[in-house]
Design a protein around this motif. Structure first.
Motif, PDB file in Angstrom:
ATOM      1  N   ASP A 183       0.861  -1.180   0.000  1.00 20.11           N
ATOM      2  CA  ASP A 183       0.000   0.000   0.000  1.00 20.11           C
ATOM      3  C   ASP A 183       0.899   1.232   0.000  1.00 20.11           C
ATOM      4  O   ASP A 183       1.956   1.233   0.615  1.00 20.11           O
ATOM      5  CB  ASP A 183      -0.899   0.004   1.235  1.00 20.11           C
ATOM      6  N   ALA A 184       0.460   2.267  -0.713  1.00 22.44           N
ATOM      7  CA  ALA A 184       1.266   3.493  -0.748  1.00 22.44           C
ATOM      8  C   ALA A 184       0.369   4.705  -0.945  1.00 22.44           C
ATOM      9  O   ALA A 184      -0.716   4.612  -1.496  1.00 22.44           O
ATOM     10  CB  ALA A 184       2.290   3.420  -1.874  1.00 22.44           C
ATOM     11  N   LYS A 185       0.849   5.829  -0.470  1.00 20.09           N
ATOM     12  CA  LYS A 185       0.177   7.109  -0.653  1.00 20.09           C
ATOM     13  C   LYS A 185       1.257   8.090  -1.110  1.00 20.09           C
ATOM     14  O   LYS A 185       2.303   8.197  -0.485  1.00 20.09           O
ATOM     15  CB  LYS A 185      -0.448   7.567   0.655  1.00 20.09           C
ATOM     16  N   VAL A 186       0.985   8.771  -2.231  1.00 18.46           N
ATOM     17  CA  VAL A 186       1.974   9.673  -2.807  1.00 18.46           C
ATOM     18  C   VAL A 186       1.321  11.013  -3.104  1.00 18.46           C
ATOM     19  O   VAL A 186       0.214  11.063  -3.643  1.00 18.46           O
ATOM     20  CB  VAL A 186       2.571   9.085  -4.108  1.00 18.46           C
ATOM     21  N   GLY A 187       1.984  12.096  -2.739  1.00 17.40           N
ATOM     22  CA  GLY A 187       1.516  13.446  -3.056  1.00 17.40           C
ATOM     23  C   GLY A 187       2.538  14.138  -3.940  1.00 17.40           C
ATOM     24  O   GLY A 187       3.743  13.907  -3.804  1.00 17.40           O
ATOM     25  N   PHE A 188       2.057  14.969  -4.868  1.00 17.62           N
ATOM     26  CA  PHE A 188       2.943  15.649  -5.809  1.00 17.62           C
ATOM     27  C   PHE A 188       2.811  17.158  -5.673  1.00 17.62           C
ATOM     28  O   PHE A 188       1.730  17.674  -5.428  1.00 17.62           O
ATOM     29  CB  PHE A 188       2.622  15.232  -7.243  1.00 17.62           C
ATOM     30  N   ASP A 189       3.901  17.846  -5.870  1.00 21.88           N
ATOM     31  CA  ASP A 189       3.954  19.301  -5.782  1.00 21.88           C
ATOM     32  C   ASP A 189       3.180  19.907  -6.948  1.00 21.88           C
ATOM     33  O   ASP A 189       3.542  19.704  -8.107  1.00 21.88           O
ATOM     34  CB  ASP A 189       5.411  19.752  -5.798  1.00 21.88           C
ATOM     35  N   ASP A 190       2.120  20.654  -6.668  1.00 24.36           N
ATOM     36  CA  ASP A 190       1.331  21.297  -7.720  1.00 24.36           C
ATOM     37  C   ASP A 190       2.157  22.291  -8.526  1.00 24.36           C
ATOM     38  O   ASP A 190       1.893  22.505  -9.712  1.00 24.36           O
ATOM     39  CB  ASP A 190       0.127  22.030  -7.115  1.00 24.36           C
ATOM     40  N   ASN A 191       3.155  22.889  -7.911  1.00 25.19           N
ATOM     41  CA  ASN A 191       3.998  23.850  -8.618  1.00 25.19           C
ATOM     42  C   ASN A 191       4.912  23.195  -9.646  1.00 25.19           C
ATOM     43  O   ASN A 191       5.514  23.883 -10.462  1.00 25.19           O
ATOM     44  CB  ASN A 191       4.843  24.657  -7.630  1.00 25.19           C
ATOM     45  N   ALA A 192       5.035  21.886  -9.607  1.00 25.57           N
ATOM     46  CA  ALA A 192       5.884  21.160 -10.557  1.00 25.57           C
ATOM     47  C   ALA A 192       5.061  20.505 -11.667  1.00 25.57           C
ATOM     48  O   ALA A 192       5.575  19.684 -12.411  1.00 25.57           O
ATOM     49  CB  ALA A 192       6.689  20.103  -9.815  1.00 25.57           C
ATOM     50  N   GLU A 193       3.812  20.897 -11.788  1.00 23.54           N
ATOM     51  CA  GLU A 193       2.937  20.286 -12.792  1.00 23.54           C
ATOM     52  C   GLU A 193       3.527  20.394 -14.196  1.00 23.54           C
ATOM     53  O   GLU A 193       3.416  19.464 -14.998  1.00 23.54           O
ATOM     54  CB  GLU A 193       1.559  20.931 -12.740  1.00 23.54           C
ATOM     55  N   PHE A 194       4.180  21.488 -14.508  1.00 21.07           N
ATOM     56  CA  PHE A 194       4.759  21.662 -15.848  1.00 21.07           C
ATOM     57  C   PHE A 194       5.871  20.657 -16.123  1.00 21.07           C
ATOM     58  O   PHE A 194       6.130  20.313 -17.277  1.00 21.07           O
ATOM     59  CB  PHE A 194       5.267  23.100 -16.035  1.00 21.07           C
ATOM     60  N   ARG A 195       6.531  20.139 -15.065  1.00 21.75           N
ATOM     61  CA  ARG A 195       7.587  19.134 -15.243  1.00 21.75           C
ATOM     62  C   ARG A 195       7.034  17.723 -15.210  1.00 21.75           C
ATOM     63  O   ARG A 195       7.636  16.806 -15.751  1.00 21.75           O
ATOM     64  CB  ARG A 195       8.641  19.260 -14.133  1.00 21.75           C
ATOM     65  N   GLN A 196       5.909  17.529 -14.559  1.00 26.52           N
ATOM     66  CA  GLN A 196       5.368  16.196 -14.323  1.00 26.52           C
ATOM     67  C   GLN A 196       3.967  16.054 -14.936  1.00 26.52           C
ATOM     68  O   GLN A 196       3.042  15.556 -14.317  1.00 26.52           O
ATOM     69  CB  GLN A 196       5.317  15.909 -12.817  1.00 26.52           C
ATOM     70  N   LYS A 197       3.810  16.493 -16.168  1.00 26.92           N
ATOM     71  CA  LYS A 197       2.495  16.498 -16.819  1.00 26.92           C
ATOM     72  C   LYS A 197       1.858  15.113 -16.855  1.00 26.92           C
ATOM     73  O   LYS A 197       0.662  14.981 -16.636  1.00 26.92           O
ATOM     74  CB  LYS A 197       2.605  17.069 -18.226  1.00 26.92           C
ATOM     75  N   ASP A 198       2.648  14.089 -17.132  1.00 29.00           N
ATOM     76  CA  ASP A 198       2.093  12.739 -17.221  1.00 29.00           C
ATOM     77  C   ASP A 198       1.479  12.286 -15.895  1.00 29.00           C
ATOM     78  O   ASP A 198       0.450  11.611 -15.874  1.00 29.00           O
ATOM     79  CB  ASP A 198       3.139  11.736 -17.695  1.00 29.00           C
ATOM     80  N   ILE A 199       2.069  12.674 -14.802  1.00 27.34           N
ATOM     81  CA  ILE A 199       1.543  12.303 -13.486  1.00 27.34           C
ATOM     82  C   ILE A 199       0.282  13.105 -13.169  1.00 27.34           C
ATOM     83  O   ILE A 199      -0.733  12.555 -12.744  1.00 27.34           O
ATOM     84  CB  ILE A 199       2.602  12.518 -12.389  1.00 27.34           C
ATOM     85  N   HIS A 200       0.316  14.396 -13.398  1.00 25.99           N
ATOM     86  CA  HIS A 200      -0.819  15.252 -13.063  1.00 25.99           C
ATOM     87  C   HIS A 200      -2.032  14.976 -13.946  1.00 25.99           C
ATOM     88  O   HIS A 200      -3.166  15.212 -13.528  1.00 25.99           O
ATOM     89  CB  HIS A 200      -0.409  16.726 -13.113  1.00 25.99           C
ATOM     90  N   GLU A 201      -1.827  14.451 -15.147  1.00 28.77           N
ATOM     91  CA  GLU A 201      -2.944  14.075 -16.020  1.00 28.77           C
ATOM     92  C   GLU A 201      -3.729  12.895 -15.451  1.00 28.77           C
ATOM     93  O   GLU A 201      -4.884  12.686 -15.804  1.00 28.77           O
ATOM     94  CB  GLU A 201      -2.435  13.735 -17.424  1.00 28.77           C
ATOM     95  N   LYS A 202      -3.130  12.128 -14.573  1.00 27.81           N
ATOM     96  CA  LYS A 202      -3.778  10.950 -13.980  1.00 27.81           C
ATOM     97  C   LYS A 202      -4.547  11.285 -12.700  1.00 27.81           C
ATOM     98  O   LYS A 202      -5.080  10.402 -12.052  1.00 27.81           O
ATOM     99  CB  LYS A 202      -2.732   9.876 -13.698  1.00 27.81           C
ATOM    100  N   ARG A 203      -4.619  12.546 -12.367  1.00 25.84           N
ATOM    101  CA  ARG A 203      -5.310  12.985 -11.149  1.00 25.84           C
ATOM    102  C   ARG A 203      -6.779  12.555 -11.197  1.00 25.84           C
ATOM    103  O   ARG A 203      -7.470  12.763 -12.183  1.00 25.84           O
ATOM    104  CB  ARG A 203      -5.210  14.501 -11.045  1.00 25.84           C
ATOM    105  N   ASP A 204      -7.242  11.954 -10.123  1.00 25.81           N
ATOM    106  CA  ASP A 204      -8.629  11.500 -10.009  1.00 25.81           C
ATOM    107  C   ASP A 204      -9.348  12.400  -9.019  1.00 25.81           C
ATOM    108  O   ASP A 204      -9.300  12.180  -7.810  1.00 25.81           O
ATOM    109  CB  ASP A 204      -8.657  10.047  -9.551  1.00 25.81           C
ATOM    110  N   VAL A 205     -10.020  13.428  -9.545  1.00 23.84           N
ATOM    111  CA  VAL A 205     -10.671  14.404  -8.672  1.00 23.84           C
ATOM    112  C   VAL A 205     -11.856  13.808  -7.915  1.00 23.84           C
ATOM    113  O   VAL A 205     -12.312  14.393  -6.930  1.00 23.84           O
ATOM    114  CB  VAL A 205     -11.105  15.672  -9.441  1.00 23.84           C
ATOM    115  N   SER A 206     -12.353  12.649  -8.350  1.00 24.47           N
ATOM    116  CA  SER A 206     -13.456  12.017  -7.616  1.00 24.47           C
ATOM    117  C   SER A 206     -13.019  11.550  -6.227  1.00 24.47           C
ATOM    118  O   SER A 206     -13.848  11.281  -5.373  1.00 24.47           O
ATOM    119  CB  SER A 206     -14.039  10.839  -8.408  1.00 24.47           C
ATOM    120  N   GLN A 207     -11.712  11.478  -6.005  1.00 22.05           N
ATOM    121  CA  GLN A 207     -11.172  11.057  -4.716  1.00 22.05           C
ATOM    122  C   GLN A 207     -10.845  12.239  -3.808  1.00 22.05           C
ATOM    123  O   GLN A 207     -10.292  12.060  -2.737  1.00 22.05           O
ATOM    124  CB  GLN A 207      -9.903  10.216  -4.933  1.00 22.05           C
TER     125      GLN A 207
END
Length: 73
Positions: free
Chosen positions: A29-53
């Motif tokens: 099991d894992a929980k991971v949080g990403f820096d919103d200010n780095a969205e421009f560098r990590q587009k592939d990760i931020h595109e997978k955001r599930d706002v229903s959660q």
């Protein structure tokens, strides 16, 4: 540590690990949080955001670059 730095994480929580009989270690099991200010560098990760959660009020605030923190009381 490598994932934390390379993916601009704000949190990586892995709990528990399990060791297999052949010595490999896996994450159960894992929980991971990403820096919103780095969205421009990590587009592939931020595109997978599930706002229903997420809290709908926090999602709405994010649209306006705001942080919403609900308080009790």
């Amino acid at each position: 540590y490598k994932v934390f730095i390379e993916r601009d994480c704000t949190m990586v929580e892995i709990n528990p690990f399990a060791e297999l009989t052949d010595g490999r270690v896996i994450v159960c099991d894992a929980k991971v949080g990403f820096d919103d200010n780095a969205e421009f560098r990590q587009k592939d990760i931020h595109e997978k955001r599930d706002v229903s959660q997420e809290d709908p009020q926090e999602v709405e605030a994010k649209k306006f670059d705001l942080n919403y923190i609900k308080l009790d009381g």
